[in-house]
Scaffold this motif. Sequence first.
Motif, PDB file in Angstrom:
ATOM      1  N   ARG A  82      32.766   4.984 -41.892  1.00  0.00           N
ATOM      2  CA  ARG A  82      34.203   4.844 -42.175  1.00  0.00           C
ATOM      3  C   ARG A  82      34.483   4.955 -43.675  1.00  0.00           C
ATOM      4  NH1 ARG A  82      36.653   0.469 -43.751  1.00  0.00           N
ATOM      5  NH2 ARG A  82      34.954  -0.892 -43.051  1.00  0.00           N
ATOM      6  N   LYS A  83      33.673   4.276 -44.475  1.00  0.00           N
ATOM      7  CA  LYS A  83      33.909   4.287 -45.923  1.00  0.00           C
ATOM      8  C   LYS A  83      33.627   5.658 -46.534  1.00  0.00           C
ATOM      9  CE  LYS A  83      33.046  -0.656 -46.684  1.00  0.00           C
ATOM     10  NZ  LYS A  83      32.186  -1.659 -47.362  1.00  0.00           N
ATOM     11  N   LEU A  84      32.599   6.332 -46.049  1.00  0.00           N
ATOM     12  CA  LEU A  84      32.261   7.650 -46.594  1.00  0.00           C
ATOM     13  C   LEU A  84      33.307   8.693 -46.208  1.00  0.00           C
ATOM     14  CD1 LEU A  84      28.389   7.753 -45.982  1.00  0.00           C
ATOM     15  CD2 LEU A  84      29.553   7.453 -48.166  1.00  0.00           C
ATOM     16  N   THR A  85      33.682   8.719 -44.946  1.00  0.00           N
ATOM     17  CA  THR A  85      34.654   9.725 -44.498  1.00  0.00           C
ATOM     18  C   THR A  85      36.029   9.480 -45.115  1.00  0.00           C
ATOM     19  OG1 THR A  85      35.066   8.426 -42.489  1.00  0.00           O
ATOM     20  CG2 THR A  85      33.473  10.228 -42.340  1.00  0.00           C
ATOM     21  N   ALA A  86      36.339   8.222 -45.435  1.00  0.00           N
ATOM     22  CA  ALA A  86      37.623   7.912 -46.080  1.00  0.00           C
ATOM     23  C   ALA A  86      37.713   8.552 -47.467  1.00  0.00           C
ATOM     24  CB  ALA A  86      37.809   6.402 -46.185  1.00  0.00           C
ATOM     25  N   CYS A  87      36.556   8.853 -48.062  1.00  0.00           N
ATOM     26  CA  CYS A  87      36.523   9.498 -49.379  1.00  0.00           C
ATOM     27  C   CYS A  87      36.323  11.008 -49.268  1.00  0.00           C
ATOM     28  CB  CYS A  87      35.414   8.887 -50.226  1.00  0.00           C
ATOM     29  SG  CYS A  87      35.674   7.157 -50.641  1.00  0.00           S
ATOM     30  N   GLY A  88      36.436  11.523 -48.045  1.00  0.00           N
ATOM     31  CA  GLY A  88      36.324  12.960 -47.845  1.00  0.00           C
ATOM     32  C   GLY A  88      34.922  13.460 -47.589  1.00  0.00           C
ATOM     33  N   CYS A  89      34.003  12.543 -47.277  1.00  0.00           N
ATOM     34  CA  CYS A  89      32.616  12.941 -47.010  1.00  0.00           C
ATOM     35  C   CYS A  89      32.470  13.410 -45.567  1.00  0.00           C
ATOM     36  CB  CYS A  89      31.698  11.752 -47.263  1.00  0.00           C
ATOM     37  SG  CYS A  89      29.946  12.130 -47.083  1.00  0.00           S
ATOM     38  N   LYS A  90      31.672  14.427 -45.365  1.00  0.00           N
ATOM     39  CA  LYS A  90      31.354  14.853 -44.007  1.00  0.00           C
ATOM     40  C   LYS A  90      30.479  13.789 -43.341  1.00  0.00           C
ATOM     41  CE  LYS A  90      31.455  19.788 -45.146  1.00  0.00           C
ATOM     42  NZ  LYS A  90      30.651  21.033 -45.250  1.00  0.00           N
ATOM     43  N   ASP A  91      30.476  13.783 -42.028  1.00  0.00           N
ATOM     44  CA  ASP A  91      29.680  12.797 -41.287  1.00  0.00           C
ATOM     45  C   ASP A  91      28.277  13.367 -41.058  1.00  0.00           C
ATOM     46  OD1 ASP A  91      28.662  10.793 -39.771  1.00  0.00           O
ATOM     47  OD2 ASP A  91      30.004  11.060 -38.052  1.00  0.00           O
ATOM     48  N   TYR A  92      27.327  12.869 -41.844  1.00  0.00           N
ATOM     49  CA  TYR A  92      25.955  13.354 -41.741  1.00  0.00           C
ATOM     50  C   TYR A  92      25.064  12.434 -40.903  1.00  0.00           C
ATOM     51  CZ  TYR A  92      27.426  16.205 -45.751  1.00  0.00           C
ATOM     52  OH  TYR A  92      28.089  17.069 -46.569  1.00  0.00           O
ATOM     53  N   ILE A  93      25.611  11.304 -40.458  1.00  0.00           N
ATOM     54  CA  ILE A  93      24.818  10.332 -39.707  1.00  0.00           C
ATOM     55  C   ILE A  93      24.972  10.614 -38.221  1.00  0.00           C
ATOM     56  CG2 ILE A  93      24.358   7.890 -39.286  1.00  0.00           C
ATOM     57  CD1 ILE A  93      25.711   7.286 -41.967  1.00  0.00           C
ATOM     58  N   ASN A  94      23.926  11.127 -37.621  1.00  0.00           N
ATOM     59  CA  ASN A  94      23.960  11.513 -36.216  1.00  0.00           C
ATOM     60  C   ASN A  94      23.190  10.509 -35.358  1.00  0.00           C
ATOM     61  OD1 ASN A  94      25.187  14.257 -36.688  1.00  0.00           O
ATOM     62  ND2 ASN A  94      23.311  14.463 -37.886  1.00  0.00           N
ATOM     63  N   THR A  95      23.798  10.099 -34.259  1.00  0.00           N
ATOM     64  CA  THR A  95      23.131   9.213 -33.319  1.00  0.00           C
ATOM     65  C   THR A  95      22.219  10.023 -32.405  1.00  0.00           C
ATOM     66  OG1 THR A  95      25.018   7.693 -33.317  1.00  0.00           O
ATOM     67  CG2 THR A  95      23.453   7.499 -31.499  1.00  0.00           C
ATOM     68  N   VAL A  96      20.960   9.618 -32.327  1.00  0.00           N
ATOM     69  CA  VAL A  96      20.007  10.243 -31.416  1.00  0.00           C
ATOM     70  C   VAL A  96      19.769   9.228 -30.309  1.00  0.00           C
ATOM     71  CG1 VAL A  96      17.737  11.295 -31.154  1.00  0.00           C
ATOM     72  CG2 VAL A  96      18.950  11.471 -33.352  1.00  0.00           C
TER      73      VAL A  96
END
Length: 224
Positions: free
Chosen positions: A201-215
Amino acid sequence: MKILIVEDEENLAKSIAAYLKNESFLCEYAFTFPDALEKISAFDYDCILLDITLPGGSGLQLLQELKKMNKTDGVLIISAKDSLDDRLKGLKLGADDYLPKPFHMAELGARVHAIVRRRKFEGNDIVRFEEILLDLAAKAIHVNGEKVPLTKSEFDLLLFLISNKNRVVSKMAIAEHLTGDDADMMDSFDFIYAHIKNLKRKLTACGCKDYINTVYGLGYKFSL
């Protein structure tokens, strides 16, 4: 980042841990050779602080065991034995550095940071991944130049994921990295899900792509 302090002087070990905790390290103890061998067999550490003289064995024997296990943990020998022979033996067996007792905590902390930087980040204080910049010295994270307000646990989690990018890391591995020995006593890993959710939430709020993938069924993977 996780440190193992292998030292039979309990007061010294606790003083080291108190200092390193202020430097944002998670510290565990081993006061005897058997305890240390059990821990290095079961867990991975960013750096091991290793005394040479231990009840039940020696730090040099532990270095040999690490080599047999093909472990890549950083090792800083801390010992009152400041002979050239001990220093050379330790370095030949794979230790990264040697700090004779007595020492200043600030120097110990600087050497631990240097070992971690060399081992994991090629000696750099700045770690980059796409639009993410981590400043290890300042314990700060920026996305597209904007500072992201993360908690200590969120910072450690993101650094751990980036350090293991393109690899699946299990929930147990994350729990051990964030909490140390306490991970074995946990009934669930719900706190990891909460940290992952807040970090995303905090990263994407700053315009970061979502690199954390659930396996599913395995854990998480940090990748493009």
